[in-house]
Design a protein around this motif. Structure first.
Motif, PDB file in Angstrom:
ATOM      1  N   GLY A   1       0.767  -1.125   0.038  1.00 51.47           N
ATOM      2  CA  GLY A   1      -0.077  -0.068  -0.229  1.00 51.47           C
ATOM      3  C   GLY A   1       0.905   1.262   0.225  1.00 51.47           C
ATOM      4  O   GLY A   1       2.123   0.913   0.105  1.00 51.47           O
ATOM      5  N   SER A   2       0.296   2.513  -0.190  1.00 52.41           N
ATOM      6  CA  SER A   2       1.096   3.596  -0.264  1.00 52.41           C
ATOM      7  C   SER A   2       1.567   3.938   1.122  1.00 52.41           C
ATOM      8  O   SER A   2       2.542   4.443   1.643  1.00 52.41           O
ATOM      9  CB  SER A   2       0.718   4.726  -0.861  1.00 52.41           C
ATOM     10  N   ASP A   3       0.519   3.318   2.049  1.00 53.80           N
ATOM     11  CA  ASP A   3       0.718   3.688   3.562  1.00 53.80           C
ATOM     12  C   ASP A   3       2.360   3.150   3.909  1.00 53.80           C
ATOM     13  O   ASP A   3       2.972   3.836   4.678  1.00 53.80           O
ATOM     14  CB  ASP A   3       0.063   2.695   4.312  1.00 53.80           C
TER      15      ASP A   3
ATOM     16  N   PHE B   1      -4.255  13.509   6.003  1.00 57.93           N
ATOM     17  CA  PHE B   1      -4.180  12.082   6.379  1.00 57.93           C
ATOM     18  C   PHE B   1      -3.806  11.733   7.541  1.00 57.93           C
ATOM     19  O   PHE B   1      -2.728  11.801   8.249  1.00 57.93           O
ATOM     20  CB  PHE B   1      -3.651  11.505   5.014  1.00 57.93           C
TER      21      PHE B   1
ATOM     22  N   ASN C   1      -7.514  13.432   2.126  1.00 56.28           N
ATOM     23  CA  ASN C   1      -8.365  12.798   2.833  1.00 56.28           C
ATOM     24  C   ASN C   1      -8.122  13.086   4.256  1.00 56.28           C
ATOM     25  O   ASN C   1      -7.040  13.003   4.880  1.00 56.28           O
ATOM     26  CB  ASN C   1      -8.014  11.335   2.570  1.00 56.28           C
TER      27      ASN C   1
ATOM     28  N   ASP D   1       1.150  13.002  -1.745  1.00 58.30           N
ATOM     29  CA  ASP D   1       0.475  11.804  -1.524  1.00 58.30           C
ATOM     30  C   ASP D   1      -0.644  11.760  -2.615  1.00 58.30           C
ATOM     31  O   ASP D   1      -1.575  12.745  -2.273  1.00 58.30           O
ATOM     32  CB  ASP D   1      -0.018  11.502  -0.060  1.00 58.30           C
TER      33      ASP D   1
ATOM     34  N   TYR E   1      -5.360   9.635  -4.673  1.00 54.83           N
ATOM     35  CA  TYR E   1      -6.687  10.092  -5.495  1.00 54.83           C
ATOM     36  C   TYR E   1      -6.588  10.814  -6.625  1.00 54.83           C
ATOM     37  O   TYR E   1      -7.473  11.263  -7.367  1.00 54.83           O
ATOM     38  CB  TYR E   1      -7.741  10.689  -4.504  1.00 54.83           C
TER      39      TYR E   1
ATOM     40  N   THR F   1      -1.398   4.825  -5.233  1.00 59.54           N
ATOM     41  CA  THR F   1      -2.023   3.635  -4.639  1.00 59.54           C
ATOM     42  C   THR F   1      -2.804   3.064  -5.890  1.00 59.54           C
ATOM     43  O   THR F   1      -3.558   3.666  -6.879  1.00 59.54           O
ATOM     44  CB  THR F   1      -2.656   3.850  -3.626  1.00 59.54           C
TER      45      THR F   1
ATOM     46  N   SER G   1      -5.017   0.990  -4.258  1.00 56.25           N
ATOM     47  CA  SER G   1      -6.454   0.742  -3.559  1.00 56.25           C
ATOM     48  C   SER G   1      -7.364   1.171  -3.896  1.00 56.25           C
ATOM     49  O   SER G   1      -8.705   1.029  -3.377  1.00 56.25           O
ATOM     50  CB  SER G   1      -5.913   1.075  -2.340  1.00 56.25           C
ATOM     51  N   LYS G   2      -7.407   2.643  -4.418  1.00 60.63           N
ATOM     52  CA  LYS G   2      -8.600   3.388  -4.684  1.00 60.63           C
ATOM     53  C   LYS G   2      -9.398   3.502  -6.167  1.00 60.63           C
ATOM     54  O   LYS G   2     -10.062   2.187  -6.152  1.00 60.63           O
ATOM     55  CB  LYS G   2      -8.387   4.731  -4.555  1.00 60.63           C
TER      56      LYS G   2
ATOM     57  N   ARG H   1      -2.986  -4.539  -1.179  1.00 61.85           N
ATOM     58  CA  ARG H   1      -1.981  -3.707  -0.428  1.00 61.85           C
ATOM     59  C   ARG H   1      -0.758  -3.357  -1.535  1.00 61.85           C
ATOM     60  O   ARG H   1       0.211  -3.907  -1.608  1.00 61.85           O
ATOM     61  CB  ARG H   1      -1.502  -4.221   0.775  1.00 61.85           C
TER      62      ARG H   1
HETATM   63  C1  LIG Z   1      -6.285   5.557   1.126  1.00 60.14           C
HETATM   64  C2  LIG Z   1      -5.192   6.678   1.118  1.00 60.14           C
HETATM   65  C3  LIG Z   1      -3.688   6.100   1.041  1.00 60.14           C
HETATM   66  C4  LIG Z   1      -3.442   4.995   0.912  1.00 60.14           C
HETATM   67  O1  LIG Z   1      -3.795   3.750   0.995  1.00 60.14           O
HETATM   68  P1  LIG Z   1      -3.093   2.419   0.720  1.00 60.14           P
HETATM   69  O2  LIG Z   1      -3.895   1.292   0.612  1.00 60.14           O
HETATM   70  O3  LIG Z   1      -1.909   2.096   1.672  1.00 60.14           O
HETATM   71  O4  LIG Z   1      -2.383   2.553  -0.814  1.00 60.14           O
HETATM   72  C5  LIG Z   1      -2.701   7.119   0.999  1.00 60.14           C
HETATM   73  N1  LIG Z   1      -2.984   8.226   1.135  1.00 60.14           N
HETATM   74  C6  LIG Z   1      -4.348   8.752   1.438  1.00 60.14           C
HETATM   75  C7  LIG Z   1      -4.584  10.237   1.524  1.00 60.14           C
HETATM   76  C8  LIG Z   1      -5.470   7.862   1.562  1.00 60.14           C
HETATM   77  O5  LIG Z   1      -6.591   8.343   1.578  1.00 60.14           O
END
Ligand SMILES: *Cc1c(COP(=O)(O)O)cnc(C)c1O
Length: 368
Positions: free
Chosen positions: A89-91, A115, A162, A189, A192, A219, A221-222, A230
């Motif tokens: 994930g980018s997390d 975030f 976010n 980041d 989106y 990411t 994920s979105k 992930r």
């Molecule tokens: C959802 C989100 C991420 C990342 O999510 P991952 O599932 O870990 O890639 C990163 N930054 C923001 C602002 C998000 O809302």
């Protein structure tokens, strides 16, 4: 006397845990989840097929370098594959940025209502999270820059952000970068970014191409609908990427995830359909919320796949949160992010959006 026990470091003890979006109600019922900014259209058929094909390789470690995936990302966006890093994930990449460039005695800066991973990433490595004032929930460039000091090592900016959905324009991003000291890492980041309109490129990827201190994160994920696997990536200067590689987990993205992500990069039709669906129903929901303005509801202008709705009338955000849950809709209430007066609502299916608007009309009317 209590027996001695391992003590977490004070900066770890100071972390307020991340609160994920819920998928069940207070009484455990499974309902419609519009609380985690997932893609209501699911995943592209190409990515699903690529994922399924990897069931035969479960006994093998994934490619630690994710070479094919990084090549595919680089080809798609015209980047140098050696400067693309993959993350769980980018997390994970947001954490690696703080982990490689900040530590005890340093500061990590972001805008208030940024975030919620940023303060965790800062504290995890012993750095101090600093929140700059916002301007009506959006980035206030002057306020942000006013908080930059000699100990600032990392600045995070989610664009769109976010949970607010707000967008920081290209000129503002450039202004922030121009004012930051060269030894301060500017992390943009772009989770989106695919939801933006073509004219809304914030310029960060181009900056990351040439500047020594800009990192962009993305990411799958979105909009790509691969949240379960992930997968994220980041792009930046070679020395920054190199430092982050040193501390990432060796096999941090699964084989099926890598293959699914590669396939997702080719699913342009699915991405466009997802973008268009989002624009249509976000605009529709914004109008519905505007229609409830007399009841104190107000949506923060959003360029993402969700709306932050403020409740400034008789119906409180908390009451609306529980009322929506009773009607089978889970949104995100954010008291832990200092937004007890707001709900974040993901743009879902047409049916979810119509049910959401109807429920809000009923709840506001009942509250008077
Ligand atoms: C959802 C989100 C991420 C990342 O999510 P991952 O599932 O870990 O890639 C990163 N930054 C923001 C602002 C998000 O809302």
């Amino acid at each position: 006397m209590p027996s001695p026990a391992p003590q977490p470091k004070p900066w770890i003890a100071a972390i307020a845990p991340y609160v994920p979006g819920r998928s069940t109600t207070d009484d455990g019922r499974r309902v419609r989840k519009i609380s985690s900014n997932e893609n209501p259209l699911g995943t592209s058929p190409q990515a699903r097929a690529a994922f399924a094909a990897e069931a035969a390789t479960l006994d093998r470690y994934p490619d630690a370098a994710a070479a094919e995936l990084r090549e595919a990302i680089a080809a798609k966006f015209g980047l140098d594959p050696a400067r693309v890093i993959h993350g769980t994930g980018s997390d994970e990449l947001l954490h690696l940025a703080a982990g490689a460039f900040a530590g005890v005695g340093d500061e990590v800066l972001y805008v208030r209502y940024g975030f919620s991973v940023y303060p965790i990433a800062a504290r995890r490595v012993g750095a101090e999270p600093i929140e700059a004032d916002d301007r009506d929930y959006a980035t206030d460039v002057e306020a942000l820059l006013a908080r930059v000091g000699p100990r600032t090592r990392v600045v995070y900016l989610a664009n769109p952000n976010n949970p607010t959905g707000t967008y920081t324009a290209r000129e503002e991003v450039a202004r922030i970068h121009a004012a930051l000291p060269a030894d301060c890492l500017f992390v943009v980041d772009q989770a989106y970014t695919e939801y933006l309109e073509p004219e809304d490129d914030d310029g960060a990827l181009a900056l990351a191409e040439t500047a020594p201190n800009v990192l962009v994160t993305r990411t799958f994920s979105k909009i790509h609908g691969l949240a379960a696997e992930r997968i994220g990536w980041a792009y930046g200067p070679a020395p920054v990427i190199e430092a982050m590689h040193k501390i990432r987990a060796p096999f941090n993205v699964s084989t099926a995830g890598q293959k699914a992500a590669i396939a997702a990069l080719d699913a342009d039709d699915f991405v466009k359909k997802s973008h268009d669906h989002n624009l249509l129903w976000r605009t529709w929901l914004e109008a519905e919320i505007a229609g409830l303005g007399n009841f104190g509801l107000r949506a923060v202008p959003s360029k993402a796949n969700f709306l932050l709705v403020l409740f400034e009338g008789a119906l409180t955000a908390e009451a609306a949160y529980h009322g929506l849950m009773e009607r089978g809709l889970i949104v995100r209430w954010l008291p832990a992010q200092k937004l007890p007066h707001a709900l974040r609502m993901t743009i879902g299916t047409e049916e979810e959006m119509r049910d959401l608007a109807l429920a809000l009309r009923e709840l506001t009317a009942a509250a008077g």
